[in-house]
Write a protein that holds these residues in place. Sequence first.
Motif, PDB file in Angstrom:
ATOM      1  N   HIS A  41     -14.528  -6.443  -3.603  1.00  9.73           N
ATOM      2  CA  HIS A  41     -13.119  -5.906  -3.403  1.00  9.73           C
ATOM      3  C   HIS A  41     -13.446  -4.321  -2.496  1.00  9.73           C
ATOM      4  O   HIS A  41     -14.170  -4.020  -2.390  1.00  9.73           O
ATOM      5  CB  HIS A  41     -12.499  -5.574  -4.725  1.00  9.73           C
ATOM      6  CG  HIS A  41     -13.058  -4.380  -5.687  1.00  9.73           C
ATOM      7  ND1 HIS A  41     -12.171  -3.938  -6.766  1.00  9.73           N
ATOM      8  CD2 HIS A  41     -14.215  -3.809  -5.470  1.00  9.73           C
ATOM      9  CE1 HIS A  41     -13.091  -2.812  -7.209  1.00  9.73           C
ATOM     10  NE2 HIS A  41     -14.122  -2.797  -6.603  1.00  9.73           N
ATOM     11  N   ILE A  42     -12.023  -3.970  -2.238  1.00  7.91           N
ATOM     12  CA  ILE A  42     -11.920  -2.634  -1.529  1.00  7.91           C
ATOM     13  C   ILE A  42     -10.937  -1.945  -2.216  1.00  7.91           C
ATOM     14  O   ILE A  42      -9.722  -2.299  -2.424  1.00  7.91           O
ATOM     15  CB  ILE A  42     -11.352  -2.981  -0.056  1.00  7.91           C
ATOM     16  CG1 ILE A  42     -12.307  -3.927   0.724  1.00  7.91           C
ATOM     17  CG2 ILE A  42     -11.120  -1.547   0.657  1.00  7.91           C
ATOM     18  CD1 ILE A  42     -12.129  -4.063   2.203  1.00  7.91           C
ATOM     19  N   GLN A  43     -11.271  -0.835  -3.124  1.00  7.69           N
ATOM     20  CA  GLN A  43     -10.480  -0.261  -4.060  1.00  7.69           C
ATOM     21  C   GLN A  43     -11.007   1.185  -3.974  1.00  7.69           C
ATOM     22  O   GLN A  43     -11.855   1.488  -3.659  1.00  7.69           O
ATOM     23  CB  GLN A  43     -10.857  -1.047  -5.409  1.00  7.69           C
ATOM     24  CG  GLN A  43      -9.914  -0.427  -6.669  1.00  7.69           C
ATOM     25  CD  GLN A  43      -8.420  -0.239  -6.386  1.00  7.69           C
ATOM     26  OE1 GLN A  43      -7.890   0.140  -5.621  1.00  7.69           O
ATOM     27  NE2 GLN A  43      -7.961  -1.337  -7.396  1.00  7.69           N
ATOM     28  N   TRP A  44      -9.938   2.152  -4.229  1.00  9.23           N
ATOM     29  CA  TRP A  44     -10.195   3.454  -4.571  1.00  9.23           C
ATOM     30  C   TRP A  44     -11.061   3.738  -5.841  1.00  9.23           C
ATOM     31  O   TRP A  44     -10.889   2.985  -6.715  1.00  9.23           O
ATOM     32  CB  TRP A  44      -8.824   4.162  -4.698  1.00  9.23           C
ATOM     33  CG  TRP A  44      -8.033   3.969  -3.295  1.00  9.23           C
ATOM     34  CD1 TRP A  44      -7.334   3.130  -3.253  1.00  9.23           C
ATOM     35  CD2 TRP A  44      -8.270   4.859  -2.143  1.00  9.23           C
ATOM     36  NE1 TRP A  44      -6.785   3.273  -2.065  1.00  9.23           N
ATOM     37  CE2 TRP A  44      -7.426   4.452  -1.342  1.00  9.23           C
ATOM     38  CE3 TRP A  44      -8.912   6.119  -2.190  1.00  9.23           C
ATOM     39  CZ2 TRP A  44      -7.025   4.871  -0.060  1.00  9.23           C
ATOM     40  CZ3 TRP A  44      -8.890   6.675  -0.884  1.00  9.23           C
ATOM     41  CH2 TRP A  44      -7.885   5.951   0.162  1.00  9.23           C
ATOM     42  N   LYS A  45     -12.029   4.640  -5.362  1.00  6.35           N
ATOM     43  CA  LYS A  45     -13.192   5.027  -6.422  1.00  6.35           C
ATOM     44  C   LYS A  45     -13.017   6.508  -6.764  1.00  6.35           C
ATOM     45  O   LYS A  45     -12.034   7.110  -5.835  1.00  6.35           O
ATOM     46  CB  LYS A  45     -14.284   4.590  -5.937  1.00  6.35           C
ATOM     47  CG  LYS A  45     -14.643   3.288  -5.455  1.00  6.35           C
ATOM     48  CD  LYS A  45     -14.766   2.354  -6.627  1.00  6.35           C
ATOM     49  CE  LYS A  45     -15.378   1.131  -6.257  1.00  6.35           C
ATOM     50  NZ  LYS A  45     -14.277   0.572  -5.006  1.00  6.35           N
ATOM     51  N   LEU A  61      -8.996   1.863 -13.248  1.00  6.26           N
ATOM     52  CA  LEU A  61      -9.514   2.367 -14.624  1.00  6.26           C
ATOM     53  C   LEU A  61     -10.146   1.547 -15.138  1.00  6.26           C
ATOM     54  O   LEU A  61      -9.762   0.335 -15.261  1.00  6.26           O
ATOM     55  CB  LEU A  61      -8.147   2.921 -15.433  1.00  6.26           C
ATOM     56  CG  LEU A  61      -7.614   4.266 -14.624  1.00  6.26           C
ATOM     57  CD1 LEU A  61      -6.498   4.865 -15.610  1.00  6.26           C
ATOM     58  CD2 LEU A  61      -8.378   5.253 -14.165  1.00  6.26           C
ATOM     59  N   GLN A  62     -11.073   1.727 -15.920  1.00  2.73           N
ATOM     60  CA  GLN A  62     -12.017   1.046 -16.740  1.00  2.73           C
ATOM     61  C   GLN A  62     -12.177   1.544 -18.266  1.00  2.73           C
ATOM     62  O   GLN A  62     -12.357   2.607 -18.380  1.00  2.73           O
ATOM     63  CB  GLN A  62     -13.712   0.800 -16.163  1.00  2.73           C
ATOM     64  CG  GLN A  62     -13.371   0.355 -14.409  1.00  2.73           C
ATOM     65  CD  GLN A  62     -14.790   0.308 -13.989  1.00  2.73           C
ATOM     66  OE1 GLN A  62     -15.653   0.052 -14.674  1.00  2.73           O
ATOM     67  NE2 GLN A  62     -14.786   0.336 -12.579  1.00  2.73           N
ATOM     68  N   LEU A  85     -12.267   5.277  -0.589  1.00  6.91           N
ATOM     69  CA  LEU A  85     -11.981   3.962  -0.670  1.00  6.91           C
ATOM     70  C   LEU A  85     -13.330   3.263  -0.333  1.00  6.91           C
ATOM     71  O   LEU A  85     -13.981   3.776   0.668  1.00  6.91           O
ATOM     72  CB  LEU A  85     -10.803   3.553   0.280  1.00  6.91           C
ATOM     73  CG  LEU A  85     -10.493   2.156   0.424  1.00  6.91           C
ATOM     74  CD1 LEU A  85      -9.853   1.520  -0.893  1.00  6.91           C
ATOM     75  CD2 LEU A  85      -9.459   2.009   1.535  1.00  6.91           C
ATOM     76  N   MET A  86     -13.684   2.388  -0.963  1.00 11.71           N
ATOM     77  CA  MET A  86     -14.934   1.805  -0.948  1.00 11.71           C
ATOM     78  C   MET A  86     -14.861   0.213  -1.044  1.00 11.71           C
ATOM     79  O   MET A  86     -14.206  -0.413  -1.857  1.00 11.71           O
ATOM     80  CB  MET A  86     -15.829   2.190  -1.919  1.00 11.71           C
ATOM     81  CG  MET A  86     -17.391   1.652  -1.866  1.00 11.71           C
ATOM     82  SD  MET A  86     -18.347   2.699  -2.723  1.00 11.71           S
ATOM     83  CE  MET A  86     -18.952   1.540  -4.034  1.00 11.71           C
TER      84      MET A  86
END
Lengths: 445, 445
Positions: A134-138, A74-75, A156-157
């Motif tokens: 990073h490798i994080q869920w989007k 979250l941003q 996941l990207m």
Amino acid sequence: MRLSRYFLPVLKENPAEAQIVSHRYMLRAGMIKQQAAGIYSWLPLGFKVLRRIEQIVHEEQIRAGHIPLLMPTLQPADLWRESGRYDDYGQEMLRIKDRQDREMLYGPTNEEMITDIFRSHVNSYKDLPLTLYHIQWKFRDEMRPRFGVMRGREFLMKDGYNFDLTKEDALHAYNRHLVSYLRTYERMGLQAIPMRADSGPIGGDDTHEFLVLASTGESEVFYDSAVTDIRLGSREIDYDDKAQCQAVMEEFTSLYARTDETHDAALFDAIPEERRKSARGIEVGQIFYFGTKYSEPMGATVVTPDGARVPVHMGSHGIGVSRLLGAIIEASHDDKGIIWPEGVTPFHAGIVNLKQGDAGTDSACEAIYGALKARGLDPLYDDRDERAGAKFATMDLIGLPWRITVGPRGLAANKVELTSRRTGVSEEMSPEAAVARVVEIYAGL
Amino acid sequence: MRLSRYFLPVLKENPAEAQIVSHRYMLRAGMIKQQAAGIYSWLPLGFKVLRRIEQIVHEEQIRAGHIPLLMPTLQPADLWRESGRYDDYGQEMLRIKDRQDREMLYGPTNEEMITDIFRSHVNSYKDLPLTLYHIQWKFRDEMRPRFGVMRGREFLMKDGYNFDLTKEDALHAYNRHLVSYLRTYERMGLQAIPMRADSGPIGGDDTHEFLVLASTGESEVFYDSAVTDIRLGSREIDYDDKAQCQAVMEEFTSLYARTDETHDAALFDAIPEERRKSARGIEVGQIFYFGTKYSEPMGATVVTPDGARVPVHMGSHGIGVSRLLGAIIEASHDDKGIIWPEGVTPFHAGIVNLKQGDAGTDSACEAIYGALKARGLDPLYDDRDERAGAKFATMDLIGLPWRITVGPRGLAANKVELTSRRTGVSEEMSPEAAVARVVEIYAGL
């Protein structure tokens, strides 16, 4: 892992909702379960492959000198107002209000946040070059999520961002990413061709997409067939060597290869006719150089050797980690199921016991299972009380590249069968020889 | 890693917003950056520790026979309506509407979704026992997020769920989790005491929390001091052995140890006075047995050996993965910075070059760096052109347990200094001996 203790819910029937083969096989092999439109649980077998892919991506990024971190999912909306993208991004951005009514969003990408991290902590050209990833869920709120994990909403990207003092340095970062991506895909058993592409909402002039040729691809692609003959292979790469990275980039991108968005009929027609190909492709990655598009509005600047303050040159570089599972299956399957490349297979080999409960076959299977584990491999032992046909069908469906079949008749002659999932060819040999062969196959990876 | 090429933005000043030591040191050591209230980026050093902790949790769960999968962060609201928790959960649940106006939420926990996976795929007692777990980001919209990652909103949790035919089997799963958690925390250098606790919104009768004693803990705890003398140590555990797991559970939980929620003054007063302790504790995990609370309303049933259909007995079991970084620092630091236990340290050893640019010290440092890497260790080499004092201060702040200091004077006698961050004790020895000692220290883990 013993199959009797695993959670592998295979389906006998083809699920009606799956339109393409990767989606169908991922559901049938018990790899994923849909929880909402475009949102999936990764069941144990799917999660294992996802982790192997993630691990390869990490290893190749670290090898290229890029530094891993992790930004949150979250941003705050305000960060996106600084770049002007909060209003531009459209309905694919999932907008959220928290209990204090603050505007947030589920990150579809991270240019703003990484630029914020950079400007908070870096002040001098001495700290450059710097590439963080990073490798994080989007989340992208697709209007019509479909094709399973190929066009999901939560995905996941790997996304990486380079910060450089000059355009020249940033283009080296671009080339470094191109080379590291080629190696990444090759380790997964994939040929992904870099093609000149369109930059879309990320912005920037220089961009290549990496496409895997497959009839179910969403993009139309046009290329010189000679481009499919090039491999990175095992050549040594010094990622600090600008000329070497540049040369690899040129080798892989000077032949014609474009998506329909940048296709140029005149250039295409100049290719000798027998090498002129069009096909469909699945996008599995993209690299961008976009200069100061984010650093300028967001104030990500450094002091130069002569005391001036300049915005840094940036690029961003993505690999669709969860989507890769679908792409690999689209590129590698037959009518019986998936055929995993050795680099990403969830288990290195399957062991099929043809007569569960027979003391001789049971103990031979246990010995093979133990020997493979002792050599650091991860076998799947089908120790269920099932017919041989059902066991073979499961192994074929889930696609382990090697199968060791153990039955009383063969054992009487000290033989088991080692079968390649890809070729279907079986060879008889002693249990020890089968273990040694499997160990040897994976030692090379 | 060479520090000159790393991204380690240490802060000289104490950040005003940090009220507790772990938050202060995580900011100062460049481990995290706040992106919004209770939402953090994990900068490279923080991400490394997070991954080490995650890896230990995975290893110990797999050792206990539990199977990893991965559920998505977003969940459909309808699933939570089935259990009745959608309306009950209150404002800590982050509710989201997508572009189609469908009601979603950012998962604060996963009882409903895992029960949905179970009921979709499991039908027979033959597939039990089954324990599935994942390590995934969660969101709880705390009114007052604070203390850094200790009470964040977006946080990483391991949550596991057991499915069993009988209450007896489910209680074995409970004990198995208790034992595996003890081993998990001990590997991280932590003493976490299981204490009888209150079940809160998860529900159920049997529950223990694991608490790390620390003056900044949010819970008041009461215990018999004898409980702090028990260690699991290196004893062999057979996780299929019900009696053994039960015995360990009893050994660790029969002495009085409770949080204020379940504190019983009369029982407490029965402890010999000199062993009667009260303190503050940080919760780092919790285990629950809650029977059929979710399986009944959600229809998660299996067919029994005699053909009946019964709801399964369940429990859920959590470890606060991101919170553990804070807890470890609260339990292990001094006035110069963090002191990482060897099990979770981001780098195994630091190498300090006292005279960067001097050919002799540079090449000695390179040799030590190369030797440690060749032995599979992950050293941090401070190769910056900085004063010795600044290099020592950074190493002390980031808390690597071992430091090798290399200077021209020592090298003249073939000596370097090996320093323990915990004791501050330095020993002179040859570079080879220092490498061998560090290798030996980590070989035991």
